[in-house]
Design a protein around this motif. Structure first.
Motif, PDB file in Angstrom:
ATOM      1  N   GLY A 387      56.258  87.346  30.052  1.00 28.83           N
ATOM      2  CA  GLY A 387      56.540  86.011  30.541  1.00 28.83           C
ATOM      3  C   GLY A 387      56.762  85.396  32.199  1.00 28.83           C
ATOM      4  O   GLY A 387      56.586  86.165  32.476  1.00 28.83           O
ATOM      5  N   LEU A 388      55.937  84.469  32.383  1.00 25.61           N
ATOM      6  CA  LEU A 388      55.842  84.078  33.541  1.00 25.61           C
ATOM      7  C   LEU A 388      57.051  82.676  33.744  1.00 25.61           C
ATOM      8  O   LEU A 388      57.865  81.790  33.105  1.00 25.61           O
ATOM      9  N   ARG A 389      57.200  82.618  35.406  1.00 23.45           N
ATOM     10  CA  ARG A 389      58.635  81.745  35.801  1.00 23.45           C
ATOM     11  C   ARG A 389      58.494  80.703  36.710  1.00 23.45           C
ATOM     12  O   ARG A 389      56.969  80.284  37.287  1.00 23.45           O
ATOM     13  N   ILE A 390      58.697  79.361  35.846  1.00 22.56           N
ATOM     14  CA  ILE A 390      58.481  78.369  36.226  1.00 22.56           C
ATOM     15  C   ILE A 390      59.031  77.619  37.418  1.00 22.56           C
ATOM     16  O   ILE A 390      60.155  77.240  37.061  1.00 22.56           O
ATOM     17  N   MET A 391      58.521  77.793  38.894  1.00 20.95           N
ATOM     18  CA  MET A 391      59.737  77.597  39.594  1.00 20.95           C
ATOM     19  C   MET A 391      59.841  75.967  40.485  1.00 20.95           C
ATOM     20  O   MET A 391      59.386  75.119  40.411  1.00 20.95           O
ATOM     21  N   PRO A 392      61.685  75.606  40.554  1.00 21.96           N
ATOM     22  CA  PRO A 392      61.610  74.202  41.240  1.00 21.96           C
ATOM     23  C   PRO A 392      61.026  74.023  42.820  1.00 21.96           C
ATOM     24  O   PRO A 392      60.746  75.263  43.167  1.00 21.96           O
ATOM     25  N   ARG A 393      60.813  72.822  43.430  1.00 22.80           N
ATOM     26  CA  ARG A 393      59.427  72.872  44.486  1.00 22.80           C
ATOM     27  C   ARG A 393      60.549  72.831  45.257  1.00 22.80           C
ATOM     28  O   ARG A 393      60.220  73.170  46.814  1.00 22.80           O
ATOM     29  N   ASN A 394      61.875  72.817  45.647  1.00 19.20           N
ATOM     30  CA  ASN A 394      62.730  73.076  47.407  1.00 19.20           C
ATOM     31  C   ASN A 394      62.887  74.803  47.158  1.00 19.20           C
ATOM     32  O   ASN A 394      63.923  75.081  48.302  1.00 19.20           O
ATOM     33  N   GLY A 395      61.960  75.684  46.228  1.00 17.04           N
ATOM     34  CA  GLY A 395      62.114  76.810  46.518  1.00 17.04           C
ATOM     35  C   GLY A 395      63.382  78.129  46.032  1.00 17.04           C
ATOM     36  O   GLY A 395      64.224  79.344  46.212  1.00 17.04           O
ATOM     37  N   SER A 396      64.489  77.140  45.826  1.00 16.32           N
ATOM     38  CA  SER A 396      65.972  77.538  45.406  1.00 16.32           C
ATOM     39  C   SER A 396      65.251  77.772  43.709  1.00 16.32           C
ATOM     40  O   SER A 396      64.568  77.146  42.773  1.00 16.32           O
ATOM     41  N   VAL A 397      66.134  78.477  43.253  1.00 16.54           N
ATOM     42  CA  VAL A 397      65.986  78.785  41.326  1.00 16.54           C
ATOM     43  C   VAL A 397      66.923  77.783  40.438  1.00 16.54           C
ATOM     44  O   VAL A 397      66.092  77.850  39.623  1.00 16.54           O
ATOM     45  N   ARG A 398      67.266  76.846  41.729  1.00  7.06           N
ATOM     46  CA  ARG A 398      67.948  75.551  40.377  1.00  7.06           C
ATOM     47  C   ARG A 398      67.293  74.109  41.153  1.00  7.06           C
ATOM     48  O   ARG A 398      66.723  74.096  42.515  1.00  7.06           O
ATOM     49  N   GLY A 415      45.389  80.648  30.201  1.00 10.79           N
ATOM     50  CA  GLY A 415      44.396  81.119  30.222  1.00 10.79           C
ATOM     51  C   GLY A 415      44.197  83.061  29.837  1.00 10.79           C
ATOM     52  O   GLY A 415      45.151  83.532  29.624  1.00 10.79           O
ATOM     53  N   GLY A 416      42.934  83.271  30.567  1.00 10.91           N
ATOM     54  CA  GLY A 416      42.736  84.826  30.056  1.00 10.91           C
ATOM     55  C   GLY A 416      42.399  85.164  31.303  1.00 10.91           C
ATOM     56  O   GLY A 416      41.858  86.116  31.007  1.00 10.91           O
ATOM     57  N   GLY A 417      42.745  84.896  32.958  1.00  9.74           N
ATOM     58  CA  GLY A 417      43.020  85.937  33.547  1.00  9.74           C
ATOM     59  C   GLY A 417      43.981  87.348  33.887  1.00  9.74           C
ATOM     60  O   GLY A 417      44.526  87.035  32.090  1.00  9.74           O
ATOM     61  N   LYS A 418      44.354  87.713  34.254  1.00 12.43           N
ATOM     62  CA  LYS A 418      44.502  89.586  34.264  1.00 12.43           C
ATOM     63  C   LYS A 418      46.241  88.913  34.210  1.00 12.43           C
ATOM     64  O   LYS A 418      46.726  90.572  33.798  1.00 12.43           O
ATOM     65  N   VAL A 419      47.005  88.031  34.697  1.00 11.87           N
ATOM     66  CA  VAL A 419      47.869  87.640  34.939  1.00 11.87           C
ATOM     67  C   VAL A 419      48.250  87.465  33.147  1.00 11.87           C
ATOM     68  O   VAL A 419      49.138  88.498  33.107  1.00 11.87           O
ATOM     69  N   ALA A 420      48.033  86.793  33.173  1.00 17.00           N
ATOM     70  CA  ALA A 420      47.954  86.398  31.807  1.00 17.00           C
ATOM     71  C   ALA A 420      48.135  87.386  30.710  1.00 17.00           C
ATOM     72  O   ALA A 420      48.742  87.924  29.473  1.00 17.00           O
ATOM     73  N   GLU A 421      46.665  88.271  30.828  1.00 14.43           N
ATOM     74  CA  GLU A 421      46.495  89.644  29.877  1.00 14.43           C
ATOM     75  C   GLU A 421      47.290  90.258  30.013  1.00 14.43           C
ATOM     76  O   GLU A 421      47.517  91.224  29.294  1.00 14.43           O
ATOM     77  N   GLU A 422      48.444  90.979  30.787  1.00 11.23           N
ATOM     78  CA  GLU A 422      49.450  91.845  31.692  1.00 11.23           C
ATOM     79  C   GLU A 422      51.022  90.708  31.110  1.00 11.23           C
ATOM     80  O   GLU A 422      50.809  92.306  29.719  1.00 11.23           O
ATOM     81  N   VAL A 423      50.723  90.309  30.501  1.00  9.71           N
ATOM     82  CA  VAL A 423      52.194  89.714  29.677  1.00  9.71           C
ATOM     83  C   VAL A 423      51.872  89.017  28.484  1.00  9.71           C
ATOM     84  O   VAL A 423      52.635  90.272  27.895  1.00  9.71           O
ATOM     85  N   ARG A 424      50.555  89.205  28.314  1.00 13.75           N
ATOM     86  CA  ARG A 424      50.288  89.652  26.365  1.00 13.75           C
ATOM     87  C   ARG A 424      50.470  91.041  25.906  1.00 13.75           C
ATOM     88  O   ARG A 424      50.769  90.534  25.250  1.00 13.75           O
ATOM     89  N   LYS A 425      50.170  91.933  27.097  1.00 11.42           N
ATOM     90  CA  LYS A 425      49.881  92.436  26.406  1.00 11.42           C
ATOM     91  C   LYS A 425      51.492  94.058  26.190  1.00 11.42           C
ATOM     92  O   LYS A 425      52.403  94.071  25.436  1.00 11.42           O
ATOM     93  N   ARG A 426      52.575  93.172  27.337  1.00 10.17           N
ATOM     94  CA  ARG A 426      53.716  93.449  27.164  1.00 10.17           C
ATOM     95  C   ARG A 426      54.448  92.812  26.074  1.00 10.17           C
ATOM     96  O   ARG A 426      55.633  93.809  25.567  1.00 10.17           O
ATOM     97  N   VAL A 427      54.063  91.715  25.673  1.00  9.71           N
ATOM     98  CA  VAL A 427      55.019  91.160  25.073  1.00  9.71           C
ATOM     99  C   VAL A 427      54.778  91.220  24.155  1.00  9.71           C
ATOM    100  O   VAL A 427      55.825  91.504  22.783  1.00  9.71           O
ATOM    101  N   ALA A 428      53.802  91.846  23.449  1.00 14.41           N
ATOM    102  CA  ALA A 428      53.245  92.740  22.305  1.00 14.41           C
ATOM    103  C   ALA A 428      53.994  94.324  21.622  1.00 14.41           C
ATOM    104  O   ALA A 428      54.120  94.428  20.296  1.00 14.41           O
ATOM    105  N   GLU A 429      54.033  94.849  22.844  1.00  9.63           N
ATOM    106  CA  GLU A 429      55.249  96.171  23.097  1.00  9.63           C
ATOM    107  C   GLU A 429      55.918  95.903  22.305  1.00  9.63           C
ATOM    108  O   GLU A 429      56.843  96.525  22.004  1.00  9.63           O
ATOM    109  N   CYS A 430      56.995  94.711  23.554  1.00  7.36           N
ATOM    110  CA  CYS A 430      58.475  94.248  22.748  1.00  7.36           C
ATOM    111  C   CYS A 430      58.597  94.378  21.647  1.00  7.36           C
ATOM    112  O   CYS A 430      59.720  93.916  21.232  1.00  7.36           O
ATOM    113  N   GLY A 431      57.406  93.544  21.613  1.00 10.22           N
ATOM    114  CA  GLY A 431      57.792  92.804  19.821  1.00 10.22           C
ATOM    115  C   GLY A 431      57.197  93.468  19.016  1.00 10.22           C
ATOM    116  O   GLY A 431      57.919  93.900  17.429  1.00 10.22           O
ATOM    117  N   GLY A 432      57.177  94.786  18.880  1.00 13.65           N
ATOM    118  CA  GLY A 432      56.195  96.036  18.158  1.00 13.65           C
ATOM    119  C   GLY A 432      57.918  96.583  18.290  1.00 13.65           C
ATOM    120  O   GLY A 432      57.936  97.152  17.592  1.00 13.65           O
TER     121      GLY A 432
END
Length: 459
Positions: A387-398, A415-432
């Motif tokens: 997956g991907l991480r949504i980050m706060p605007r202050n640069g902290s993890v909180r 979307g269908g970009g490279k990052v999304a493709e890599e994430v989808r490939k990885r989660v499919a592997e882990c799901g299997g």
């Protein structure tokens, strides 16, 4: 291996939906191995548990919980109904008042009890199990990565020389893992954490350390480094027998309106983002509004499971997103939604149940933690790349997350970009790998077999 029909497991979940659900799945797993199961709860929690387990032979015993707990509304028997976070500690401590009636019931159960499996927050059940001479297994509502990071912080204090709560430091024995004090739920990121809540966690930790083991809702292939480290250096032995959600029965909620809506989106080839932040996350109305604006601007179709009806922006928001987005204020069958072919992403607070359910379904995660889920978000985005991480605007993890960040990350994942493709490939592997672990001969299947044959006294 042979039948274990002589075994009798007592299961006692903490009085919280997120802690109860995986142990209901465990009950199913044990019944499939011919193990007798008795589950303990309270009268207020019993109806939903009975409904969930109505198709299997599990005995359910109700114990009385005090109704006059200081700081807790009268009659509350589940943390989901606590009005404020400060009510958690007196509520959790009050469960000890069930000890006498629990022990009376244990003495009378037939066949005699072989093992007690109880939530780690029910620390007092260890002595109850010892009283009747049977092993106690703790249950963690978190994964191996998170549990290990907390143990390393407490034992080795790698944060001792760090001034800022957002300054990264390497974790002892895992120098490539760099965390911040803000990655740990307060007050554990402090240098000298103390107070009633810390005392409670210490009590739970002592009871766990002297128990016969720990059941973890995960599988070895997903967190092998941390499972192996825990079992070699920490303990008690972690028995990874999940994902427990894969023991769930297929629900019969086909006629729900939100499922029909997702069906229609699938037919139109419009991928859906599922959005849910669980039942416990404390989120301000201002933060909800930013999330809504980000979803609206993303242009992505989404289903938002949202139980907060008092948000004043909702009526106008729902009218603007009509047709592309759906706000479901009814109960949403999360497992069924994640397994739906039309759902291609999950915007989540990253509670461990949600993480493991999403991985099992092969659905990538947008991680947006609010409370104690920081490690799970790190795990999702950095450790296993599902997956991907949504980050706060202050640069902290909180901190406060802006609408622009939500919009950008939603578009990136869906979307269908490279990052999304890599994430989808990885989660499919882990799901299997998750499904393979739970099948006969898989790592979780073998681990449960070993647990039953090595831990339970032969009669």
């Amino acid at each position: 291996m042979g039948s274990l029909s002589y075994s009798h497991f007592v299961i006692f979940p903490f009085l919280s939906q997120g802690h109860t659900i995986p142990l209901l799945y465990l009950s199913r797993l044990l019944r499939r191995r011919s193990v007798v199961v008795t589950l303990f709860t309270t009268a207020g929690n019993s109806p939903s548990i009975r409904a969930s387990l109505q198709d299997i032979d599990v005995s359910i015993i109700e114990l009385p919980l005090p109704h006059n707990i200081d700081g807790v509304s009268t009659g509350v028997e589940n943390t989901d109904k606590l009005s404020v976070g400060s009510s958690f500690l007196p509520f959790a401590r009050a469960t000890e008042h069930m000890k006498e009636s629990f022990e009376e019931a244990l003495e009378t159960l037939q066949p005699p009890v072989s093992c007690v499996v109880s939530d780690s927050f029910l620390w007092w059940t260890l002595k109850s199990a010892q009283k009747i001479g049977v092993p106690r297994l703790g249950f963690f509502g978190m994964g191996n990565f998170s549990a290990t990071m907390y143990q390393i912080l407490g034992r080795f204090r790698p944060h001792a020389g760090v001034d800022s709560v957002d300054e990264p430091f390497p974790m002892t024995h895992f120098p490539e893992v760099k965390l911040t004090r803000n990655d740990f739920d307060p007050p554990f990121g402090d240098f000298n954490s103390s107070g009633p809540f810390v005392d409670f966690i210490i009590d739970c930790g002592i009871a766990l350390a002297t128990s016969k083991g720990l059941i973890v809702n995960s599988f070895h292939e997903l967190e092998s480094r941390y499972v192996d480290y825990w079992n070699k250096n920490l303990g008690p032995k972690a028995w990874n027998i999940g994902p427990l959600c894969l023991a769930a029965e297929i629900s019969k909620s086909e006629n729900a309106s939100y499922l029909q809506w997702v069906d229609e989106k699938r037919e139109k080839k419009e991928p859906v983002l599922y959005v849910s932040f669980g039942t416990q996350a404390e989120i301000s109305p201002e933060q909800f509004l930013e999330i809504a604006q980000g979803l609206e601007r993303s242009g992505v179709s989404f289903l938002w499971a949202l139980k907060y009806k008092d948000l004043n922006f909702l009526p106008e928001f729902e009218s603007r997103i009509k047709g592309r987005g759906l706000v479901a204020e009814e109960w949403v069958d999360q497992l069924k939604i994640l397994q739906h072919e039309g759902v291609k992403g999950f915007l989540s607070h990253c509670g461990w149940n949600s993480v493991i359910e999403s991985i099992s379904a092969g659905v990538p995660i947008l991680a947006m933690p609010f409370m104690a889920e920081q490690h799970n978000a790190r795990f999702v985005a950095e450790e296993v790349g599902v997956g991907l991480r949504i980050m706060p605007r202050n640069g902290s993890v909180r901190g406060f997350v802006a609408a622009a960040e939500v919009e950008m990350k939603v578009r990136e994942l869906m979307g269908g970009g490279k990052v999304a493709e890599e994430v989808r490939k990885r989660v499919a592997e882990c799901g299997g790998a998750a499904h393979a672990a739970m099948k006969e001969g898989g790592s979780s299947w073998r681990t449960l077999d070993l647990l039953l044959h090595n831990l339970v006294p032969k009669k």
